[in-house]
Write a protein that holds these residues in place. Sequence first.
Motif, PDB file in Angstrom:
ATOM      1  N   PHE A 243       0.833  -1.198   0.000  1.00 12.16           N
ATOM      2  CA  PHE A 243       0.000   0.000   0.000  1.00 12.16           C
ATOM      3  C   PHE A 243       0.872   1.255   0.000  1.00 12.16           C
ATOM      4  O   PHE A 243       0.571   2.226  -0.712  1.00 12.16           O
ATOM      5  N   PHE A 244       1.929   1.237   0.785  1.00 10.72           N
ATOM      6  CA  PHE A 244       2.815   2.398   0.862  1.00 10.72           C
ATOM      7  C   PHE A 244       3.447   2.670  -0.504  1.00 10.72           C
ATOM      8  O   PHE A 244       3.524   3.826  -0.953  1.00 10.72           O
ATOM      9  N   ALA A 245       3.896   1.612  -1.188  1.00 14.16           N
ATOM     10  CA  ALA A 245       4.522   1.802  -2.498  1.00 14.16           C
ATOM     11  C   ALA A 245       3.532   2.353  -3.519  1.00 14.16           C
ATOM     12  O   ALA A 245       3.839   3.296  -4.274  1.00 14.16           O
ATOM     13  N   LEU A 249       3.508   6.079  -5.446  1.00 14.96           N
ATOM     14  CA  LEU A 249       3.429   6.168  -6.905  1.00 14.96           C
ATOM     15  C   LEU A 249       2.236   7.014  -7.340  1.00 14.96           C
ATOM     16  O   LEU A 249       2.358   7.903  -8.205  1.00 14.96           O
ATOM     17  N   CYS A 250       1.080   6.765  -6.757  1.00  9.94           N
ATOM     18  CA  CYS A 250      -0.117   7.532  -7.113  1.00  9.94           C
ATOM     19  C   CYS A 250       0.028   9.009  -6.746  1.00  9.94           C
ATOM     20  O   CYS A 250      -0.428   9.895  -7.485  1.00  9.94           O
ATOM     21  N   ALA A 254      -0.244  12.035  -9.349  1.00 11.66           N
ATOM     22  CA  ALA A 254      -1.239  13.080  -9.114  1.00 11.66           C
ATOM     23  C   ALA A 254      -0.588  14.452  -9.030  1.00 11.66           C
ATOM     24  O   ALA A 254      -1.147  15.448  -9.516  1.00 11.66           O
ATOM     25  N   ALA A 255       0.597  14.531  -8.418  1.00 15.43           N
ATOM     26  CA  ALA A 255       1.283  15.817  -8.301  1.00 15.43           C
ATOM     27  C   ALA A 255       1.670  16.363  -9.668  1.00 15.43           C
ATOM     28  O   ALA A 255       1.666  17.586  -9.888  1.00 15.43           O
ATOM     29  N   VAL A 256       2.000  15.470 -10.609  1.00 13.29           N
ATOM     30  CA  VAL A 256       2.391  15.909 -11.951  1.00 13.29           C
ATOM     31  C   VAL A 256       1.173  16.242 -12.809  1.00 13.29           C
ATOM     32  O   VAL A 256       1.107  17.280 -13.459  1.00 13.29           O
ATOM     33  N   VAL A 257       0.169  15.359 -12.777  1.00  6.22           N
ATOM     34  CA  VAL A 257      -0.978  15.516 -13.668  1.00  6.22           C
ATOM     35  C   VAL A 257      -1.958  16.563 -13.154  1.00  6.22           C
ATOM     36  O   VAL A 257      -2.470  17.391 -13.919  1.00  6.22           O
ATOM     37  N   PHE A 258      -2.219  16.536 -11.855  1.00  3.27           N
ATOM     38  CA  PHE A 258      -3.229  17.430 -11.281  1.00  3.27           C
ATOM     39  C   PHE A 258      -2.615  18.525 -10.408  1.00  3.27           C
ATOM     40  O   PHE A 258      -3.281  19.034  -9.508  1.00  3.27           O
ATOM     41  N   GLY A 259      -1.357  18.855 -10.649  1.00  2.66           N
ATOM     42  CA  GLY A 259      -0.678  19.844  -9.805  1.00  2.66           C
ATOM     43  C   GLY A 259      -1.387  21.185  -9.765  1.00  2.66           C
ATOM     44  O   GLY A 259      -1.573  21.772  -8.696  1.00  2.66           O
ATOM     45  N   SER A 260      -1.828  21.677 -10.906  1.00  2.10           N
ATOM     46  CA  SER A 260      -2.500  22.982 -10.950  1.00  2.10           C
ATOM     47  C   SER A 260      -3.835  22.946 -10.221  1.00  2.10           C
ATOM     48  O   SER A 260      -4.166  23.865  -9.456  1.00  2.10           O
ATOM     49  N   ALA A 261      -4.593  21.875 -10.435  1.00  4.43           N
ATOM     50  CA  ALA A 261      -5.894  21.757  -9.760  1.00  4.43           C
ATOM     51  C   ALA A 261      -5.718  21.627  -8.252  1.00  4.43           C
ATOM     52  O   ALA A 261      -6.481  22.218  -7.478  1.00  4.43           O
TER      53      ALA A 261
END
Length: 418
Positions: A243-245, A249-250, A254-261
């Motif tokens: 779960f930690f891994a 990764l998620c 998320a930080a790259v794809v949804f960083g602006s949102a």
Amino acid sequence: MTADHAGPDGRTAPPAKAVATVWGLLVLNTLGSAGAKTVVAIPRSLIQMVTMGALVAAFALALAVNPRVRIRPGAFLFLLTLLLVPSVISSVYVAAGFGALFRCVRLALFVGTLWLLSRWWDGGLAFVRHHVRLYFAVLVLVAAGLAVAPGTALPEYYGGRLVGALWPLTPPQIGQYAAVVTGLTVLLLLGRRTTGAGAAVVVVPALVLLAMTHTRTATLGLVIALVVAIGSLVLTSGAARRFFAWAVLCAAVAAVVFGSALRTWFLRGQSQENFANLTGRAKVWDALLDAPRTTGETVLGTGLGDKSFGGLPIDNSWLAVYDEQGLIGVVVVAALLVALGGVALLRPPSLSRACALFLICYCAISSYTEVGLGDASAYLLHLALAAGLLVAPPAAPPAPPELPHRPAPRWARTSEVT
């Protein structure tokens, strides 16, 4: 009244329905009486009667279940009882008014009920399940209010953040409940104490409600506390490692794809200056620290109040405790958190320890922008649950000593003569 029964491991099984009812009444008491506007206006006096009546009923029921007042002493309850000393002294001698004395009585009943329940604190997960179910029921009430009256549940005066439309709950309260329910349910899933489908039914709506509250403190507290709790299981649980891994990764994706949102959600439409002073909280904090105080007010505080200064909310547990219970109160609350954290670090890795670490870390993080560590509140209820999880289970009774084997006498070993 249900009788106690000893389990196979030597622990005393609690009267489940009675204890769950007491815990539920404590949850009801800590919901508060001030918050958002509801669909049907509820007089504050009526809400106070319900919440205070719930506390009185909780104490009476706990006493009925534990008539011999069998308790399990511990550092947490001792320090919580010690916190009553500056509360009462400052409320009596600083002329804080009847309201302060009323809050002292409420805190005393709250602590007394926890003492009575401590008899069944054995490091098990029964209270965790009660906690999750009860606060999830509160979230269901919030969701029902959102479905019935979305305009009332997402008011403009809160910037469109989710509030309680059927019961007056503020966005930080809802965010707190959603974060705690989510964190504990994830840990129960990792410990294989619930199914994936059961966890999804709880976690998914809780996360949706958390996102709708736009509560940054609850979100950060959930993430950081879960990292600490899961990290305590990594060495002993393969599920925790996986779960930690996946979570790392998620989070990276998320930080790259949804960083602006995410950045827009985090700022909540505020300016950089408003965000820097924590939505105006810093101004209240500076005014409180700069206000002149007598020696007695500095040491003992000004008495239990509504956690405000100059008509504005303090929104910081440490400064609220300093204002109402003085430096003595600050030292006691700090010792309380240190004691719980120290015991948690000394316990061997387990699911109970991970849940306790989650609750301790979450409350410590939330204390920076929320109040409640010095008075009867949901935060103290979270910490009481952590204290119950950290109680060492009773040792199994020692096996009776084996009697030495004595050989039979010779006359008994001879065959019988007919």
